[in-house]
Design a protein around this motif. Structure first.
Motif, PDB file in Angstrom:
ATOM      1  N   ILE A 107      -2.778   8.231   9.994  1.00  0.00           N
ATOM      2  CA  ILE A 107      -3.042   7.304   8.881  1.00  0.00           C
ATOM      3  C   ILE A 107      -2.018   7.559   7.776  1.00  0.00           C
ATOM      4  O   ILE A 107      -1.767   8.720   7.423  1.00  0.00           O
ATOM      5  CB  ILE A 107      -4.469   7.525   8.317  1.00  0.00           C
ATOM      6  N   THR A 108      -1.422   6.476   7.259  1.00  0.00           N
ATOM      7  CA  THR A 108      -0.591   6.640   6.059  1.00  0.00           C
ATOM      8  C   THR A 108      -1.288   5.941   4.894  1.00  0.00           C
ATOM      9  O   THR A 108      -1.879   4.881   5.067  1.00  0.00           O
ATOM     10  CB  THR A 108       0.827   6.047   6.217  1.00  0.00           C
ATOM     11  N   ARG A 109      -1.214   6.575   3.732  1.00  0.00           N
ATOM     12  CA  ARG A 109      -1.769   5.972   2.508  1.00  0.00           C
ATOM     13  C   ARG A 109      -0.647   5.889   1.477  1.00  0.00           C
ATOM     14  O   ARG A 109      -0.238   6.917   0.927  1.00  0.00           O
ATOM     15  CB  ARG A 109      -2.916   6.823   1.947  1.00  0.00           C
ATOM     16  N   SER A 110      -0.157   4.681   1.269  1.00  0.00           N
ATOM     17  CA  SER A 110       0.953   4.574   0.316  1.00  0.00           C
ATOM     18  C   SER A 110       0.483   4.009  -1.008  1.00  0.00           C
ATOM     19  O   SER A 110      -0.594   3.421  -1.114  1.00  0.00           O
ATOM     20  CB  SER A 110       2.091   3.731   0.893  1.00  0.00           C
ATOM     21  N   SER A 111       1.336   4.204  -1.985  1.00  0.00           N
ATOM     22  CA  SER A 111       1.067   3.629  -3.308  1.00  0.00           C
ATOM     23  C   SER A 111       1.584   2.186  -3.347  1.00  0.00           C
ATOM     24  O   SER A 111       1.949   1.625  -2.311  1.00  0.00           O
ATOM     25  CB  SER A 111       1.702   4.511  -4.383  1.00  0.00           C
ATOM     26  N   ASN A 112       1.635   1.588  -4.525  1.00  0.00           N
ATOM     27  CA  ASN A 112       2.013   0.163  -4.660  1.00  0.00           C
ATOM     28  C   ASN A 112       3.458  -0.085  -4.252  1.00  0.00           C
ATOM     29  O   ASN A 112       4.376   0.442  -4.877  1.00  0.00           O
ATOM     30  CB  ASN A 112       1.862  -0.281  -6.124  1.00  0.00           C
ATOM     31  N   ASN A 113       3.630  -0.902  -3.230  1.00  0.00           N
ATOM     32  CA  ASN A 113       4.975  -1.252  -2.758  1.00  0.00           C
ATOM     33  C   ASN A 113       5.551  -2.398  -3.576  1.00  0.00           C
ATOM     34  O   ASN A 113       4.811  -3.267  -4.046  1.00  0.00           O
ATOM     35  CB  ASN A 113       4.904  -1.736  -1.313  1.00  0.00           C
ATOM     36  N   PHE A 114       6.870  -2.421  -3.680  1.00  0.00           N
ATOM     37  CA  PHE A 114       7.548  -3.605  -4.214  1.00  0.00           C
ATOM     38  C   PHE A 114       8.869  -3.764  -3.482  1.00  0.00           C
ATOM     39  O   PHE A 114       9.404  -2.815  -2.917  1.00  0.00           O
ATOM     40  CB  PHE A 114       7.745  -3.505  -5.742  1.00  0.00           C
ATOM     41  N   GLY A 115       9.381  -5.005  -3.469  1.00  0.00           N
ATOM     42  CA  GLY A 115      10.632  -5.272  -2.759  1.00  0.00           C
ATOM     43  C   GLY A 115      10.647  -6.693  -2.224  1.00  0.00           C
ATOM     44  O   GLY A 115       9.776  -7.507  -2.572  1.00  0.00           O
ATOM     45  N   PRO A 116      11.627  -7.011  -1.376  1.00  0.00           N
ATOM     46  CA  PRO A 116      11.757  -8.364  -0.821  1.00  0.00           C
ATOM     47  C   PRO A 116      10.563  -8.782   0.020  1.00  0.00           C
ATOM     48  O   PRO A 116       9.929  -7.946   0.647  1.00  0.00           O
ATOM     49  CB  PRO A 116      12.999  -8.262   0.077  1.00  0.00           C
ATOM     50  N   TRP A 117      10.303 -10.078   0.048  1.00  0.00           N
ATOM     51  CA  TRP A 117       9.280 -10.703   0.881  1.00  0.00           C
ATOM     52  C   TRP A 117       7.850 -10.419   0.450  1.00  0.00           C
ATOM     53  O   TRP A 117       6.920 -10.645   1.217  1.00  0.00           O
ATOM     54  CB  TRP A 117       9.432 -10.307   2.365  1.00  0.00           C
ATOM     55  N   GLN A 118       7.653  -9.922  -0.773  1.00  0.00           N
ATOM     56  CA  GLN A 118       6.262  -9.723  -1.203  1.00  0.00           C
ATOM     57  C   GLN A 118       5.702 -11.048  -1.703  1.00  0.00           C
ATOM     58  O   GLN A 118       6.332 -11.758  -2.497  1.00  0.00           O
ATOM     59  CB  GLN A 118       6.165  -8.661  -2.303  1.00  0.00           C
ATOM     60  N   TYR A 119       4.520 -11.377  -1.264  1.00  0.00           N
ATOM     61  CA  TYR A 119       3.894 -12.663  -1.583  1.00  0.00           C
ATOM     62  C   TYR A 119       3.723 -12.788  -3.103  1.00  0.00           C
ATOM     63  O   TYR A 119       3.206 -11.861  -3.746  1.00  0.00           O
ATOM     64  CB  TYR A 119       2.533 -12.743  -0.878  1.00  0.00           C
TER      65      TYR A 119
END
Ligand code: NAD
Ligand code: DAU
Length: 338
Positions: free
Chosen positions: A178-190
């Motif tokens: 299981i991976t638990r990441s924080s808030n992603n940002f970058g290309p192709w985000q809705y």
């Protein structure tokens, strides 16, 4: 062409992180073949993957992870060795308005995938989870043993899926990670999520709706760093384990807003203070020590990630204006009827 040696089933690959991950994996591993199973909800977009649609190492299948027949057929005929599950309803505000789809995709869908893994057997099942399962963090940074205290229907459904995965590891010895990441940002985000919503609204000369005080803190990670982390966990992680993937970039929403306003040469008058999100978590944070010991750390600074992201949205107006006007949705309704 080199002989292909692995088939990877990626679910939810037409969404934001899945799209970035598919591009990353195809580029990095020339001998891997990818099958992308995606339901094409409002958030799934095949335009993201148009550049690889004719790649012989990539195949798209429209389908629902909560549909047992579809999932079992794919396991039986395609024989994937690895599953990476990104498929989920992902937007907290939508989960507050209408939680049902979150229960079906984020919990029941995971159960259907786990049952298929149990029946057909695979090398690794990677569940993509979130820092939101720890809930709002008053102080410090939770490690992987911290208590789960989710606040929203979205995060409680994700926490439920994590528990389900852990139970299938313990009881049936399935190869879960299981991976638990924080808030992603970058290309192709809705463009419903904070960063792309604010960028695209400003590019359209529309106000930007800041919830409550604007003091809520998120830990931001550039999406490629998350993809690198998932890749490492998949190839080097210990089965049965959970890995936090935090960017170590804690910023409040007002700080994020100011960075975007600045870059787009807009003043603060574009900020529209709106009512707060119910149950709004004040702060997310993650302890990264475990994944660091595996050899990962973020390589994109927050400033660089934001530059790349804002540039991308400026250069891809066609992509997000079609989303915002509903053009893609109408197209998929016609093209991909079941
Ligand atoms: P997204 O909403 O952009 O994409 C989700 C994708 O899953 C879409 O393509 C959608 O069509 C597909 N999908 C939804 N339900 C499905 C179903 N039942 N069957 C098949 N496909 C389905 O989401 P995202 O931001 O790319 O997030 C991907 C995963 O990462 C999610 O599991 C989310 O919980 C997790 N996550 C996201 C973030 C973030 O900041 N975006 C952070 C941590 C974890
Ligand atoms: O922490 C990881 C999570 O990050 C993921 O698990 C979720 O899938 C993902 O959607 C994201 O959840 P958040 O709720 O943190 O992201 P969102 O972009 O919706 O909101 C970020 C912050 O910005 C939050 O404090 C609410 C605020 N916000 C958001 C929107 C959409 C606003 O002030 N105005 C807005 O219009």
């Amino acid at each position: 062409m080199a002989k292909l040696n692995k088939t990877i089933l990626i679910t939810g690959g037409a969404g934001f992180i899945g799209t970035n991950f598919i591009h990353y994996i195809l580029e990095k591993y020339p001998r891997y073949r990818i099958i992308n199973l995606d339901k094409l909800t409002y958030a799934g977009n095949l335009a993201n993957l148009a550049d690889i649609s004719n790649n012989s190492r990539y195949q798209f299948i429209k389908g629902d992870i909560a549909d047992e027949t579809t999932v079992q057929r794919i396991f039986k005929t395609k024989k994937p060795q690895i599953v990476v599950n990104f498929a989920a309803e992902s937007h907290v505000d939508r989960s507050i308005l209408d939680p049902q789809a979150f229960m079906r995709s984020n919990i029941f869908g995971v159960y259907i995938l786990l049952e298929a893994v149990k029946k057909y057997g695979i090398g690794r099942f990677i569940q993509i989870s979130t820092d939101e399962v720890y809930g709002s963090v008053a102080k410090g940074k939770p490690n992987e043993q911290a208590r789960l205290l989710p606040s929203s229907p979205y995060s409680s459904a994700k926490a439920s899926a994590d528990l389900l995965c852990q139970s299938y590891y313990k009881t049936f010895h399935l190869p879960i990670l299981i991976t638990r990441s924080s808030n992603n940002f970058g290309p192709w985000q809705y463009p419903e999520k904070l960063i792309p919503l604010f960028i695209t609204n400003l590019l359209e000369n529309k106000p930007i709706p800041l919830y409550g005080t604007g003091k809520n803190i998120r830990d931001w990670i550039y999406v490629i760093d998350n993809c690198r982390g998932i890749d490492l966990v998949w190839h080097k992680g210990k089965i049965g384990e959970i890995y936090n993937l935090g960017g170590y970039n804690e910023k409040n929403n007002l700080e994020i807003t100011n960075v975007i306003l600045d870059k787009l040469n807009k003043n603060k008058s574009w900020i529209k203070r709106v009512a707060d999100r119910p149950g709004h978590d004040l702060r997310y944070a993650l302890n990264n020590q475990k994944i660091r010991r595996l050899g990962w750390k973020p390589i994109y600074s927050f400033a660089k990630g934001m530059r790349l992201t804002i540039d991308w949205y400026q250069q891809h107006q066609d992509w997000w204006t079609k989303i915002k006007s509903g053009v893609y949705r109408q197209y998929y309704k016609k093209q991909y009827k079941k």
